[in-house]
Design an enzyme around this catalytic site. Structure first.
Site, PDB file in Angstrom:
ATOM      1  N   HIS A 514     -56.326 114.069  92.370  1.00 55.17           N
ATOM      2  CA  HIS A 514     -55.261 113.618  91.470  1.00 55.17           C
ATOM      3  C   HIS A 514     -55.797 113.172  90.114  1.00 55.17           C
ATOM      4  CE1 HIS A 514     -51.855 113.824  94.228  1.00 55.17           C
ATOM      5  NE2 HIS A 514     -52.704 113.461  95.200  1.00 55.17           N
ATOM      6  N   GLU A 544     -44.810 117.471  86.554  1.00 52.34           N
ATOM      7  CA  GLU A 544     -45.583 118.309  85.632  1.00 52.34           C
ATOM      8  C   GLU A 544     -44.662 119.029  84.656  1.00 52.34           C
ATOM      9  OE1 GLU A 544     -44.908 120.767  89.404  1.00 52.34           O
ATOM     10  OE2 GLU A 544     -45.291 118.694  88.852  1.00 52.34           O
TER      11      GLU A 544
END
Length: 627
Positions: A514, A544
């Site tokens: 991550h 995103e």
């Protein structure tokens, strides 16, 4: 030195108590009546020979204590009692008038003689309230006839079935002219209780007058309790003081317990049915309310924690008493009630300890509680047969309870006065400090104001900013975009929107972690920001997903999208597994009369979805046919 401090505290306590005009006379009257109830009241004489009665009986004549038989099994009837009387088993009651706490039933035998030449109707009154049932039988003396039942009274029966409407048991007897009437009376106190075999003799008119006087006294006491409860409740609501709420409930519980114990609850409220446990239940509620008030007022949890544990055990016993009532365990409830009354005086030394710690109001509280304890002591001595039963000590416990509530009210007044003085001193000291350090305080306020303004600005910025990338968050993006859209609609300015999504972003997180994913998002945001003008709105609207609202026509918007697409493909992020590169898919839409940004963004999202579905890594425009 210590003795001098104690003497000064005693002097302060005495002044605090007796400067209240309403406590001093009450205190003296209380001592006088207590002395009378314990030592000066006369013991009535109960003659074994027939008692001469007439139409003017005022309750001064008492009978029933000369010949008493105790049936410990409690199963005897009139035939058993008559046989016991013939066998000489009836005895003089050797106490001052009570059988003490005993199981079973008691029988009393006495005779009444009417010397007048006309029939005589009298009311025979049981002198106390602690009785479950009373059964009376009568026959003409010397006739040898069988006894016939003239009364059968029980607290379990509806009040309307009583021959004489009275809060205590009363039954009528009619005696023929110049005749002598022989009576047998059965007293039943339940499994375990106290019996006062004494019976007072009244003419019906005299009993009615006496009943009015007693009812007036009880009405005065209950009215006082009610007013104290209401005043305390109003005060509690006004100043939001917890102790006043508890005091109000404690006053109300006094009405409940004494109304039930003295028989008025059955007479006026629960006339249809009654239960032996109502007295124990109301007593438990009053005791627990008193203990909760004592703990709160004396602050025992903070200042006397070990003694507070004792009060908690007493509260536990009160809860146990309530449980015994609901489970119909009468003997256990009697024992629990005795334990509660024996432990009740322990509050007095606890209050005295708090007084020695410097709380003057606790001294007045101790005086009030001691008043109640002394009243209960009088009742206990009367119940155990050490003190003769009379109207003074019969009503002394509720009167002592009333005096206790007055004293506690005075103690609350002293406590409130102390708190007010403390508040006044604190305010005065505070004002002095304000005068001395006014300049410093103003500077501190200004400094604090600047800090708050800066904190407010930071908070507003944080509320509008995505914490990872530093650009507009979803809410802020929509707010700014809607303003720009309205301006574009009003001034006919072309407007386009880009919706961008990083391709296969989940695989970046899964393969590289991550942290690398977060770096990819930040790098994407930086690349897009390079193409953002002051009139554009740019924000992160999802994980995103990014959105950019630009003031440009269709070709201009598409050109911006392609440049961003190319620059994103050039991003390279270092990781432990080697350099990471990625692409993005972009959906483009142009303002065509949409009402808000959300609708326009949905068109761009539709184009983005088509780009994802057709292979990703591309820029596609929204076609009207898609809608």
């Amino acid at each position: 030195m210590k003795d001098r401090i104690i003497r000064l505290r005693l002097l302060d306590l005495r002044r605090s108590i007796f400067k209240c005009w309403y406590i001093r006379p009450s205190f003296y009257v209380f001592l006088l009546l207590t002395f009378y109830a314990l030592f000066l009241s006369k013991v009535p004489v109960w003659a074994h020979t027939p008692l001469d009665v007439n139409t003017n009986e005022q309750g001064e004549n008492s009978t029933g204590l000369h010949a008493i038989w105790h049936d410990k099994g409690g199963e005897s009837d009139i035939y058993s009692a008559r046989q016991a009387h013939e066998l000489g088993e009836f005895r003089i009651l050797e106490t001052a008038g009570s059988t003490g706490l005993s199981a079973g039933v008691f029988w009393s035998h006495f005779t009444l003689r009417n010397r007048d030449s006309h029939p005589l109707t009298l009311n025979i009154e049981y002198v106390d309230h602690q009785l479950v049932g009373l059964q009376a039988f009568s026959r003409k003396a010397g006739s040898g006839d069988l006894f016939r039942e003239v009364s059968n009274l029980s607290i379990y029966e509806p009040f309307t079935r009583r021959q004489v409407a009275h809060n205590r048991f009363v039954f009528p007897v009619t005696i023929a002219p110049e005749a002598t009437q022989e009576l047998m009376v059965r007293f039943d106190s339940g499994e375990l209780g106290v019996v006062f075999p004494s019976l007072r003799i009244w003419s019906p008119q005299a009993l009615q007058q006496n009943s009015k006087g007693e009812t007036s006294l009880i009405a005065f006491l209950f009215g006082g309790y009610f007013l104290m409860a209401v005043f305390a409740l109003v005060g509690a609501i006004a100043i939001k003081e917890k102790i006043l709420y508890i005091y109000s409930f404690y006053c109300a519980s006094k009405i409940l317990v004494w109304g039930t114990v003295l028989g008025y609850t059955h007479q006026y409220l629960m006339t249809g049915s009654f239960h032996w446990g109502y007295g124990s239940l109301s007593g438990a509620v009053a005791i627990m309310a008193g203990l909760v008030f004592a703990r709160t007022f004396l602050e025992t949890r903070q200042y006397t924690p070990k003694l507070d544990f004792l009060l908690q055990l007493m509260l536990l016993n009160g809860a146990f008493l309530i449980g015994c009532v609901f489970l119909e365990l009468k003997a256990l409830s009697q024992i629990s009630m005795i334990i509660a009354l024996l432990c009740y005086p322990l509050v007095v030394p606890i209050a005295m300890i708090r007084w020695r710690q410097g709380e003057n109001a606790a001294g007045v509280f101790a005086l009030g509680w001691a008043t109640l304890v002394l009243g209960l002591l009088v009742q206990a001595m009367r119940d155990l047969g050490y003190v003769v039963h009379n109207p003074v000590n019969y009503y002394w416990p509720p009167v002592a309870s009333f005096v206790e509530m007055l004293a506690i009210m005075a103690a609350i007044g002293l406590m409130v006065q102390r708190l007010r003085l403390q508040k006044d001193r604190a305010e005065k000291k505070y004002l002095q400090q304000l005068e001395v350090s006014k300049i410093d305080l103003e500077e501190l306020v200004q400094s604090r104001t600047r800090e708050l303004e800066a904190a407010k600005a930071r908070a507003e910025l944080e509320a509008r900013t995505d914490p990872l990338t530093g650009i507009h968050n979803r809410r802020s993006f929509f707010e700014e975009s809607n303003l720009l859209l309205k301006l574009a609609q009003r001034k006919q300015i072309p407007l386009g929107i880009l919706m961008l999504d990083i391709d296969r972003f989940k695989s970046i997180n899964d393969c590289h972690g991550h942290l690398i994913g977060d770096q990819a998002l930040c790098a994407t945001a930086r690349v897009i920001a390079q193409h953002v003008r002051e009139v554009d709105v740019f924000g992160r609207i999802g994980g995103e997903e990014f959105a950019l609202l630009v003031s440009a026509d269709g070709p201009g918007t598409l050109a911006v999208a392609k440049r961003i697409h190319e620059d994103i493909a050039k991003i390279m992020i270092k990781s432990a597994l080697g350099p990471v590169q990625f692409t993005a898919s972009i959906g483009v839409a142009q303002l065509q009369g949409e009402r808000d940004v959300l609708e326009l963004l949905q068109h761009a999202d539709s184009a983005l979805y088509r780009a994802k579905r057709t292979g990703r890594n591309r820029v596609l425009e929204y076609a009207v046919a898609e809608g």
